[in-house]
Scaffold this active site. Structure first.
Site, PDB file in Angstrom:
ATOM      1  N   LYS A 179     -11.461 -96.314 111.106  1.00  0.00           N
ATOM      2  CA  LYS A 179     -10.454 -96.153 110.802  1.00  0.00           C
ATOM      3  C   LYS A 179      -8.828 -96.400 111.675  1.00  0.00           C
ATOM      4  CE  LYS A 179      -7.909 -93.625 109.610  1.00  0.00           C
ATOM      5  NZ  LYS A 179      -6.752 -93.800 109.636  1.00  0.00           N
ATOM      6  N   THR A 233      -7.369 -81.369 117.641  1.00  0.00           N
ATOM      7  CA  THR A 233      -8.437 -80.541 117.249  1.00  0.00           C
ATOM      8  C   THR A 233      -8.845 -79.805 115.060  1.00  0.00           C
ATOM      9  OG1 THR A 233      -7.774 -79.582 119.900  1.00  0.00           O
ATOM     10  CG2 THR A 233      -8.722 -77.753 118.121  1.00  0.00           C
ATOM     11  N   GLU A 253     -13.615 -85.788 119.883  1.00  0.00           N
ATOM     12  CA  GLU A 253     -13.165 -85.931 121.145  1.00  0.00           C
ATOM     13  C   GLU A 253     -11.114 -85.373 120.502  1.00  0.00           C
ATOM     14  OE1 GLU A 253     -13.915 -86.390 124.027  1.00  0.00           O
ATOM     15  OE2 GLU A 253     -15.961 -87.849 123.846  1.00  0.00           O
ATOM     16  N   CYS A 289      -4.632 -87.760 125.906  1.00  0.00           N
ATOM     17  CA  CYS A 289      -4.843 -86.455 125.845  1.00  0.00           C
ATOM     18  C   CYS A 289      -5.797 -85.112 127.348  1.00  0.00           C
ATOM     19  CB  CYS A 289      -6.615 -86.959 124.675  1.00  0.00           C
ATOM     20  SG  CYS A 289      -7.595 -88.104 125.667  1.00  0.00           S
ATOM     21  N   GLU A 388      -0.913 -78.020 122.917  1.00  0.00           N
ATOM     22  CA  GLU A 388      -0.981 -79.595 123.362  1.00  0.00           C
ATOM     23  C   GLU A 388       0.635 -80.244 122.726  1.00  0.00           C
ATOM     24  OE1 GLU A 388      -3.292 -82.291 121.322  1.00  0.00           O
ATOM     25  OE2 GLU A 388      -3.629 -82.931 123.265  1.00  0.00           O
TER      26      GLU A 388
HETATM   27  P1  NAD Z   1      -4.562 -86.952 114.277  1.00  0.00           P
HETATM   28  O1  NAD Z   1      -6.058 -85.831 114.484  1.00  0.00           O
HETATM   29  O2  NAD Z   1      -3.444 -86.770 113.079  1.00  0.00           O
HETATM   30  O3  NAD Z   1      -5.315 -88.158 113.558  1.00  0.00           O
HETATM   31  C1  NAD Z   1      -6.333 -89.128 114.544  1.00  0.00           C
HETATM   32  C2  NAD Z   1      -6.541 -90.124 113.376  1.00  0.00           C
HETATM   33  O4  NAD Z   1      -7.705 -89.077 112.004  1.00  0.00           O
HETATM   34  C3  NAD Z   1      -5.947 -90.761 112.610  1.00  0.00           C
HETATM   35  O5  NAD Z   1      -6.582 -91.808 112.461  1.00  0.00           O
HETATM   36  C4  NAD Z   1      -5.565 -89.963 111.365  1.00  0.00           C
HETATM   37  O6  NAD Z   1      -5.468 -90.701 110.213  1.00  0.00           O
HETATM   38  C5  NAD Z   1      -7.507 -89.423 111.095  1.00  0.00           C
HETATM   39  N1  NAD Z   1      -7.101 -88.050 110.247  1.00  0.00           N
HETATM   40  C6  NAD Z   1      -6.719 -86.776 110.370  1.00  0.00           C
HETATM   41  N2  NAD Z   1      -6.886 -85.916 109.208  1.00  0.00           N
HETATM   42  C7  NAD Z   1      -7.841 -86.152 108.982  1.00  0.00           C
HETATM   43  C8  NAD Z   1      -8.812 -85.626 108.462  1.00  0.00           C
HETATM   44  N3  NAD Z   1      -8.934 -84.696 107.632  1.00  0.00           N
HETATM   45  N4  NAD Z   1     -10.375 -86.889 108.053  1.00  0.00           N
HETATM   46  C9  NAD Z   1     -10.284 -88.037 108.507  1.00  0.00           C
HETATM   47  N5  NAD Z   1      -9.836 -88.333 109.236  1.00  0.00           N
HETATM   48  C10 NAD Z   1      -7.623 -87.561 109.623  1.00  0.00           C
HETATM   49  O7  NAD Z   1      -4.448 -86.978 115.369  1.00  0.00           O
HETATM   50  P2  NAD Z   1      -2.925 -88.000 116.353  1.00  0.00           P
HETATM   51  O8  NAD Z   1      -1.412 -86.908 115.784  1.00  0.00           O
HETATM   52  O9  NAD Z   1      -3.711 -89.602 115.842  1.00  0.00           O
HETATM   53  O10 NAD Z   1      -3.507 -88.338 117.221  1.00  0.00           O
HETATM   54  C11 NAD Z   1      -3.158 -86.973 118.595  1.00  0.00           C
HETATM   55  C12 NAD Z   1      -4.439 -86.363 118.804  1.00  0.00           C
HETATM   56  O11 NAD Z   1      -5.148 -87.013 119.167  1.00  0.00           O
HETATM   57  C13 NAD Z   1      -3.312 -84.861 120.094  1.00  0.00           C
HETATM   58  O12 NAD Z   1      -4.256 -83.776 119.546  1.00  0.00           O
HETATM   59  C14 NAD Z   1      -4.474 -86.222 121.106  1.00  0.00           C
HETATM   60  O13 NAD Z   1      -4.831 -84.730 122.093  1.00  0.00           O
HETATM   61  C15 NAD Z   1      -6.040 -86.174 120.525  1.00  0.00           C
HETATM   62  N6  NAD Z   1      -6.576 -87.379 121.466  1.00  0.00           N
HETATM   63  C16 NAD Z   1      -7.751 -86.803 121.708  1.00  0.00           C
HETATM   64  C17 NAD Z   1      -8.048 -87.254 122.887  1.00  0.00           C
HETATM   65  C18 NAD Z   1      -9.857 -87.332 123.285  1.00  0.00           C
HETATM   66  O14 NAD Z   1     -10.700 -88.210 124.024  1.00  0.00           O
HETATM   67  N7  NAD Z   1     -10.113 -86.131 123.334  1.00  0.00           N
HETATM   68  C19 NAD Z   1      -7.926 -88.862 122.891  1.00  0.00           C
HETATM   69  C20 NAD Z   1      -7.002 -89.296 122.400  1.00  0.00           C
HETATM   70  C21 NAD Z   1      -5.880 -88.658 121.523  1.00  0.00           C
END
Ligand code: NAD
Length: 482
Positions: A179, A233, A253, A289, A388
């Site tokens: 997804k 997170t 992650e 991240c 963050e």
């Molecule tokens: P997000 O958590 O809003 O969304 C990430 C993904 O999860 C999207 O595809 C979203 O549609 C989906 N999603 C959101 N809530 C969900 C739920 N309750 N159930 C299932 N799917 C859900 O994050 P974002 O804004 O897209 O990305 C940025 C975040 O990702 C930052 O916090 C960043 O640090 C983190 N990140 C972490 C890593 C790592 O490897 N640790 C790498 C890249 C980004």
């Protein structure tokens, strides 16, 4: 260039979606509409999970292929991706504002590298071994693929972070439903075409573009055996709770707020370290991240460090993500820019000193740009040092001695990345060993595909990359016999 796509890649074919709902994608640099794809609904997720299940249970299916055959197919997949590097890079940069050089060098190239790496890993690995039973007889220990994987990916590095999941999952013999994030759905079109061209069997990889509802539906779907999530997170906690209730294995992650520790013997010369420093603290417009966004500087060289970061921020070329010379592009969405600007306002109101930036660049009248921003005199308890931001905003914090630097680095909810800057690698290693984090660099930060990647504390559970990641897509079976 518009990319309007009307079908979903499920079961190895481009099929009609179950509804007319679409996701519209907007360019981060120009705010113009650049394309659309169907928005997957629950019925589409059901179809994708069912296709992945059939591909997994087919008597001649993907998990039954020999490691050599799977490795060869993964290499064909890598070749098919290589042909699409410029197309994938353009999609990514247009969508999320990543500078084209970064999307070309990292995003569009890394997945093929990872596929070839895991092809090599499974050629060498043994998935079944036998030893004498400790109490008499023989025991066979097998590592079997977990099954159908639900892979949920964020918008910041949509291709690499998907590959972090599908490369080891494919190597292990799993099948996937991926997804993508709604902000970055266009790049999954060439990705799916590469899957098809490579002859990966139908149903082994399926895509369900959609938002958090679709993600949540996939996480709790009864046909899914394992969830692999990269994102915030906050979302990770919700997904972890669901998987806990379902006793479903999950890799998380999540976010970070890492420390870049400048030791008192560091070079502090932008000529020699500027590029590495930029990559470790501001890569992808700060939307990465693992970045070290808390800069810890020794008291006796604090002003020098402030000057260096002011010069670094001032030297960066801000512009349209598709221009080759751009080093800082826009934020991925207007909501993301608002979030970043909210943190800048918070930094000011909590008493940090704005050294440079803080606004929108005067020469960009379109696009979700934020100036590279440096705050000095930041206290580690300030909101901008604890949360963050996910934008080009750095917080410069003073420390007294090495022990104090390590204490401040560890005084964080997160533990994902970080870096240590010193002329003495051994000294750097000594400090790196004391930082509570999953990964850390010395005088650079560049994840190694052969080494585990992931976070401690609120930065996540489990590891990606390296042979270790393969084990997250496998389970053990022990067979006892006389
Ligand atoms: P997000 O958590 O809003 O969304 C990430 C993904 O999860 C999207 O595809 C979203 O549609 C989906 N999603 C959101 N809530 C969900 C739920 N309750 N159930 C299932 N799917 C859900 O994050 P974002 O804004 O897209 O990305 C940025 C975040 O990702 C930052 O916090 C960043 O640090 C983190 N990140 C972490 C890593 C790592 O490897 N640790 C790498 C890249 C980004």
């Amino acid at each position: 260039m518009m990319t309007d796509h009307s079908t979903l890649f499920i079961g190895g074919e481009w099929v009609a979606p179950s509804s007319a709902q679409t996701i519209t994608v907007i360019s981060a640099s120009t705010e113009e509409v650049i394309g659309s794809v169907p928005e997957a609904q629950e019925a589409d997720v059901d179809a994708a999970v069912s296709a992945a299940r059939s591909a997994f249970t087919d008597p001649d299916g993907w998990p039954t292929w020999s490691p050599e055959d799977r490795a060869a197919a993964m290499e064909r997949f890598a070749d098919a991706l290589d042909k699409r590097i410029p197309e994938i890079a353009r999609h990514i940069s247009s969508q999320n504002g990543m500078p084209l050089t970064t999307s070309t060098q990292f995003e569009a190239s890394f997945p093929a590298l990872l596929l070839r790496y895991y092809a090599g890993v499974i050629r060498e690995a043994t998935f079944e071994s036998e030893h004498p039973h400790l109490m008499g007889g023989r025991t066979v220990v097998r590592r079997e693929p977990m099954g159908v994987v639900g892979a949920i990916v964020p918008w910041n590095f949509p291709q690499s972070l998907a590959a972090f999941k599908y490369a080891p999952a494919l190597a292990a013999g799993c099948t996937l439903v991926i997804k993508p994030s709604p902000e970055t759905v266009l790049d999954s079109i060439p990705l799916a075409e590469a899957v098809k061209e490579a002859g990966i069997p139908p149903g082994v990889i399926n895509f369900v573009p959609g938002g958090r509802e679709v993600g949540a539906y996939l996480v709790s779907h009864p046909g899914v055996d394992k969830i692999s999530f990269t994102g915030s997170t906050a979302a990770g906690r919700i997904i972890g709770e669901t998987c806990g209730r379902l006793l479903r294995p999950v890799t998380l992650e999540l976010g970070g707020k890492s420390a870049a520790i400048i030791l008192d013997d560091a070079e502090l010369d932008l000529e020699s370290m500027g590029q590495d420093l930029f990559q470790a603290t501001m890569l992808n417009n700060g939307q990465t991240c693992f970045l070290g966004t808390r800069i810890l500087a020794p008291e006796n060289r604090y002003d020098e460090v402030v000057d260096m970061f002011e010069a670094l921020a001032g030297s960066l070329k801000v512009g349209n993500a598709l221009e080759e010379s751009t080093q800082i592009g826009p934020m991925a969405s207007s909501a993301q820019r608002e979030r970043v600007e909210g943190y800048i306002a918070k930094g000011r109101s909590e008493g940090a000193r704005l050294v440079t930036g803080g606004g929108r660049p005067a020469d960009q009248d379109k696009g979700w740009f934020v100036e590279p921003t440096i705050f000095a005199d930041v206290d580690n308890n300030h909101t901008i040092a604890q949360e963050e931001i996910f934008g080009p905003v750095l917080s410069l914090i003073r420390y007294t001695d090495e022990a104090d630097a390590v204490r401040i680095a560890n005084d964080s909810e997160f533990g994902l990345g970080g870096s240590v800057w010193t002329k003495d690698r051994e000294r750097g290693l000594g400090v790196a060993r004391r930082v509570q984090t999953g990964t850390i660099g010395i005088n650079q930060y560049l994840p190694d595909p052969k080494a585990p990647f992931g976070g401690v504390k609120a930065s996540g559970l489990g590891r990606e990359l390296s042979p270790e990641a393969l084990t997250h897509y496998q389970q053990y079976k022990s067979i006892f016999s006389a």
